[in-house]
Design a protein around this motif. Structure first.
Motif, PDB file in Angstrom:
ATOM      1  N   HIS A 211       8.048   5.051 -32.281  1.00  0.00           N
ATOM      2  CA  HIS A 211       7.593   4.282 -33.449  1.00  0.00           C
ATOM      3  C   HIS A 211       6.072   4.348 -33.609  1.00  0.00           C
ATOM      4  CE1 HIS A 211       7.624   1.227 -36.572  1.00  0.00           C
ATOM      5  NE2 HIS A 211       6.653   0.597 -35.921  1.00  0.00           N
ATOM      6  N   ARG A 212       5.335   4.072 -32.555  1.00  0.00           N
ATOM      7  CA  ARG A 212       3.872   4.077 -32.649  1.00  0.00           C
ATOM      8  C   ARG A 212       3.327   5.469 -33.000  1.00  0.00           C
ATOM      9  NH1 ARG A 212       0.848   2.599 -28.039  1.00  0.00           N
ATOM     10  NH2 ARG A 212      -0.909   2.272 -29.455  1.00  0.00           N
ATOM     11  N   PRO A 213       3.784   6.537 -32.322  1.00  0.00           N
ATOM     12  CA  PRO A 213       3.314   7.871 -32.730  1.00  0.00           C
ATOM     13  C   PRO A 213       3.672   8.216 -34.170  1.00  0.00           C
ATOM     14  CG  PRO A 213       4.297   7.964 -30.548  1.00  0.00           C
ATOM     15  CD  PRO A 213       4.579   6.602 -31.086  1.00  0.00           C
ATOM     16  N   PHE A 214       4.861   7.826 -34.622  1.00  0.00           N
ATOM     17  CA  PHE A 214       5.264   8.100 -36.009  1.00  0.00           C
ATOM     18  C   PHE A 214       4.346   7.381 -36.992  1.00  0.00           C
ATOM     19  CE2 PHE A 214      10.037   8.993 -34.970  1.00  0.00           C
ATOM     20  CZ  PHE A 214       9.675  10.224 -34.462  1.00  0.00           C
ATOM     21  N   VAL A 215       4.023   6.106 -36.694  1.00  0.00           N
ATOM     22  CA  VAL A 215       3.149   5.330 -37.575  1.00  0.00           C
ATOM     23  C   VAL A 215       1.762   5.960 -37.633  1.00  0.00           C
ATOM     24  CG1 VAL A 215       1.976   3.116 -37.900  1.00  0.00           C
ATOM     25  CG2 VAL A 215       4.398   3.164 -37.256  1.00  0.00           C
ATOM     26  N   ALA A 216       1.212   6.302 -36.456  1.00  0.00           N
ATOM     27  CA  ALA A 216      -0.114   6.921 -36.412  1.00  0.00           C
ATOM     28  C   ALA A 216      -0.126   8.257 -37.143  1.00  0.00           C
ATOM     29  CB  ALA A 216      -0.554   7.106 -34.959  1.00  0.00           C
ATOM     30  N   LEU A 217       0.936   9.050 -36.966  1.00  0.00           N
ATOM     31  CA  LEU A 217       1.033  10.353 -37.612  1.00  0.00           C
ATOM     32  C   LEU A 217       1.131  10.206 -39.123  1.00  0.00           C
ATOM     33  CD1 LEU A 217       1.288  13.422 -37.028  1.00  0.00           C
ATOM     34  CD2 LEU A 217       3.768  13.105 -37.044  1.00  0.00           C
ATOM     35  N   ALA A 218       1.797   9.148 -39.587  1.00  0.00           N
ATOM     36  CA  ALA A 218       1.971   8.925 -41.021  1.00  0.00           C
ATOM     37  C   ALA A 218       0.632   8.653 -41.712  1.00  0.00           C
ATOM     38  CB  ALA A 218       2.928   7.760 -41.263  1.00  0.00           C
ATOM     39  N   PHE A 219      -0.311   8.068 -40.990  1.00  0.00           N
ATOM     40  CA  PHE A 219      -1.601   7.726 -41.591  1.00  0.00           C
ATOM     41  C   PHE A 219      -2.652   8.810 -41.343  1.00  0.00           C
ATOM     42  CE2 PHE A 219       0.464   3.591 -41.284  1.00  0.00           C
ATOM     43  CZ  PHE A 219       0.225   3.094 -42.556  1.00  0.00           C
ATOM     44  N   ASP A 220      -2.764   9.280 -40.110  1.00  0.00           N
ATOM     45  CA  ASP A 220      -3.774  10.298 -39.810  1.00  0.00           C
ATOM     46  C   ASP A 220      -3.451  10.928 -38.458  1.00  0.00           C
ATOM     47  OD1 ASP A 220      -6.050  11.835 -39.298  1.00  0.00           O
ATOM     48  OD2 ASP A 220      -7.347  10.438 -40.358  1.00  0.00           O
ATOM     49  N   GLY A 221      -3.170  12.221 -38.471  1.00  0.00           N
ATOM     50  CA  GLY A 221      -2.846  12.919 -37.235  1.00  0.00           C
ATOM     51  C   GLY A 221      -4.000  12.921 -36.248  1.00  0.00           C
ATOM     52  N   ARG A 222      -5.244  12.915 -36.780  1.00  0.00           N
ATOM     53  CA  ARG A 222      -6.411  12.913 -35.891  1.00  0.00           C
ATOM     54  C   ARG A 222      -6.526  11.593 -35.141  1.00  0.00           C
ATOM     55  NH1 ARG A 222     -10.724  14.608 -40.350  1.00  0.00           N
ATOM     56  NH2 ARG A 222      -9.400  13.088 -41.429  1.00  0.00           N
ATOM     57  N   VAL A 223      -6.167  10.495 -35.824  1.00  0.00           N
ATOM     58  CA  VAL A 223      -6.168   9.184 -35.166  1.00  0.00           C
ATOM     59  C   VAL A 223      -5.119   9.168 -34.060  1.00  0.00           C
ATOM     60  CG1 VAL A 223      -5.705   6.725 -35.467  1.00  0.00           C
ATOM     61  CG2 VAL A 223      -7.035   7.975 -37.187  1.00  0.00           C
ATOM     62  N   ALA A 224      -3.940   9.744 -34.361  1.00  0.00           N
ATOM     63  CA  ALA A 224      -2.872   9.800 -33.356  1.00  0.00           C
ATOM     64  C   ALA A 224      -3.330  10.583 -32.135  1.00  0.00           C
ATOM     65  CB  ALA A 224      -1.623  10.435 -33.959  1.00  0.00           C
ATOM     66  N   ALA A 225      -4.057  11.682 -32.360  1.00  0.00           N
ATOM     67  CA  ALA A 225      -4.550  12.484 -31.243  1.00  0.00           C
ATOM     68  C   ALA A 225      -5.598  11.714 -30.440  1.00  0.00           C
ATOM     69  CB  ALA A 225      -5.132  13.793 -31.763  1.00  0.00           C
TER      70      ALA A 225
ATOM     71  N   LEU B  46      -5.803   8.525 -30.079  1.00  0.00           N
ATOM     72  CA  LEU B  46      -5.122   7.472 -29.329  1.00  0.00           C
ATOM     73  C   LEU B  46      -4.158   8.044 -28.289  1.00  0.00           C
ATOM     74  CD1 LEU B  46      -4.321   5.005 -32.277  1.00  0.00           C
ATOM     75  CD2 LEU B  46      -6.131   4.801 -30.552  1.00  0.00           C
ATOM     76  N   ARG B  47      -4.165   9.364 -28.151  1.00  0.00           N
ATOM     77  CA  ARG B  47      -3.296  10.056 -27.193  1.00  0.00           C
ATOM     78  C   ARG B  47      -1.816   9.749 -27.435  1.00  0.00           C
ATOM     79  NH1 ARG B  47      -6.646   9.406 -21.459  1.00  0.00           N
ATOM     80  NH2 ARG B  47      -8.566  10.445 -22.192  1.00  0.00           N
ATOM     81  N   LEU B  48      -1.435   9.777 -28.688  1.00  0.00           N
ATOM     82  CA  LEU B  48      -0.048   9.503 -29.061  1.00  0.00           C
ATOM     83  C   LEU B  48       0.743  10.784 -29.315  1.00  0.00           C
ATOM     84  CD1 LEU B  48      -0.555   6.411 -31.407  1.00  0.00           C
ATOM     85  CD2 LEU B  48       0.314   6.447 -29.070  1.00  0.00           C
ATOM     86  N   LYS B  49       0.171  11.921 -28.941  1.00  0.00           N
ATOM     87  CA  LYS B  49       0.851  13.207 -29.011  1.00  0.00           C
ATOM     88  C   LYS B  49       1.422  13.495 -30.409  1.00  0.00           C
ATOM     89  CE  LYS B  49       2.096  13.020 -24.110  1.00  0.00           C
ATOM     90  NZ  LYS B  49       3.190  13.038 -23.111  1.00  0.00           N
ATOM     91  N   PRO B  50       0.554  13.683 -31.406  1.00  0.00           N
ATOM     92  CA  PRO B  50       1.020  13.896 -32.772  1.00  0.00           C
ATOM     93  C   PRO B  50       1.910  15.117 -32.947  1.00  0.00           C
ATOM     94  CG  PRO B  50      -1.318  14.414 -32.567  1.00  0.00           C
ATOM     95  CD  PRO B  50      -0.907  13.715 -31.309  1.00  0.00           C
ATOM     96  N   ARG B  51       1.634  16.188 -32.155  1.00  0.00           N
ATOM     97  CA  ARG B  51       2.465  17.397 -32.284  1.00  0.00           C
ATOM     98  C   ARG B  51       3.903  17.106 -31.848  1.00  0.00           C
ATOM     99  NH1 ARG B  51       0.180  23.041 -30.188  1.00  0.00           N
ATOM    100  NH2 ARG B  51      -1.211  22.532 -31.922  1.00  0.00           N
ATOM    101  N   LEU B  52       4.040  16.402 -30.720  1.00  0.00           N
ATOM    102  CA  LEU B  52       5.371  16.027 -30.247  1.00  0.00           C
ATOM    103  C   LEU B  52       6.040  15.075 -31.233  1.00  0.00           C
ATOM    104  CD1 LEU B  52       7.597  15.957 -28.099  1.00  0.00           C
ATOM    105  CD2 LEU B  52       6.327  14.125 -26.948  1.00  0.00           C
ATOM    106  N   ALA B  53       5.257  14.157 -31.798  1.00  0.00           N
ATOM    107  CA  ALA B  53       5.803  13.216 -32.778  1.00  0.00           C
ATOM    108  C   ALA B  53       6.322  13.957 -34.005  1.00  0.00           C
ATOM    109  CB  ALA B  53       4.738  12.198 -33.189  1.00  0.00           C
ATOM    110  N   GLY B  54       5.572  14.991 -34.436  1.00  0.00           N
ATOM    111  CA  GLY B  54       6.017  15.784 -35.584  1.00  0.00           C
ATOM    112  C   GLY B  54       7.312  16.515 -35.295  1.00  0.00           C
TER     113      GLY B  54
END
Length: 275
Positions: A153-167, A169-177
């Motif tokens: 949920h958290r990586p998806f939310v961060a990815l939805a707004f800004d992939g750079r923010v997700a990265a 925050l170390r939320l692994k945006p590529r894996l989330a995608g």
């Protein structure tokens, strides 16, 4: 009440209701992210891209869901590969693979003169033929879908707004995608047997769009989307029973109509509140 209750006294209608509600719940969870992330084209491409796998599995006497899974996985891998290593945009990659997979499916089907009935089931589904085994598969798919949605949920939310923010925050945006694409794939594969590859996108999008009129929170959209989708299943099955229409198409049409009605009611409510 007999108008509503009598049709579901038949075992096949009751199984269709249970299976349809499970499909609605799966599509509600995934559909919320599809609408938020603007992934409608991917969902449609996945639905159509399953045709060659399903056609091949049917011709070989294998379960269609096996072919659907293989095709959807190939589609997901191909989109990721083209978008990552090629010079094409994400939408262009999806479009090319979508047309290629659909063309391959039509070629496979064209070699079988006895494929008309099976092709109709692939495209428009056969919700009235849902078995207890199908219901069990849908139940497992729902559990897996909810599990992935909660875990990411958290990586998806961060990815939805800004992939750079997700990265950051170390939320692994590529894996989330990748997991988000996997969720869309799971929803399409699990649902196509009930409403068909052409109509699954309706249940994936319409309830989420309707829910988005009334809730801004992601869990709220998922819950409301599940409710709207379930109402669409009930309404579509009732129309199919009493008017002798195609059940899968009736369910999808009910979902679209409900989304339009929701939008109209919300617009009227806003206009009244403004005055």
């Amino acid at each position: 009440m007999t108008f509503i209750l009598d049709p579901f006294s038949a075992d096949f209608m009751l199984r269709a209701l249970i299976g349809g509600v499970l499909v609605a719940m799966i599509c509600a969870v995934v559909g919320a992210w599809v609408v938020i992330r603007g992934m409608a084209f991917l969902g449609e491409a996945m639905a159509h891209g399953m045709l060659p796998g399903v056609a091949t599995a049917t011709l070989l006497g294998l379960p269609p869901i096996v072919g659907a899974t293989v095709s959807a996985a190939a589609m997901s891998f191909g989109v990721s590969l083209l978008a990552r290593r090629g010079k094409l945009s994400h939408d262009t990659s999806i479009g090319l693979l979508f047309v290629g997979m659909l063309a391959l499916g039509v070629i496979i089907v064209s070699h079988s003169r006895s494929f008309a009935t099976d092709l109709t089931a692939i495209l428009f589904g056969d919700i009235l033929a849902i078995s207890t085994d199908d219901i069990a598969v849908l139940g497992v798919a729902l559990i897996v879908t909810v599990g992935i949605a909660v875990a990411f949920h958290r990586p998806f939310v961060a990815l939805a707004f800004d992939g750079r923010v997700a990265a950051t925050l170390r939320l692994k945006p590529r894996l989330a995608g990748v997991m988000l694409v996997a969720l869309v794939t799971l929803a399409v594969v699990a649902s196509y047997g009930a409403v068909g590859s052409l109509l699954v996108v309706g249940l994936l999008l319409a309830p989420a769009v309707a829910a988005g009129q009334w809730s801004r929170s992601i869990p709220g959209i998922m819950l409301l989307g599940g409710a709207f989708g379930s109402v669409s299943v009930v309404a579509g099955l009732l129309v199919s029973w009493h008017a002798a229409t195609a059940a899968g198409a009736s369910v999808a049409a009910a979902a679209i109509a409900l989304a339009a009605l929701s939008s109209c009611v919300r617009s009227v409510q806003k206009a009244i509140s403004a005055h």
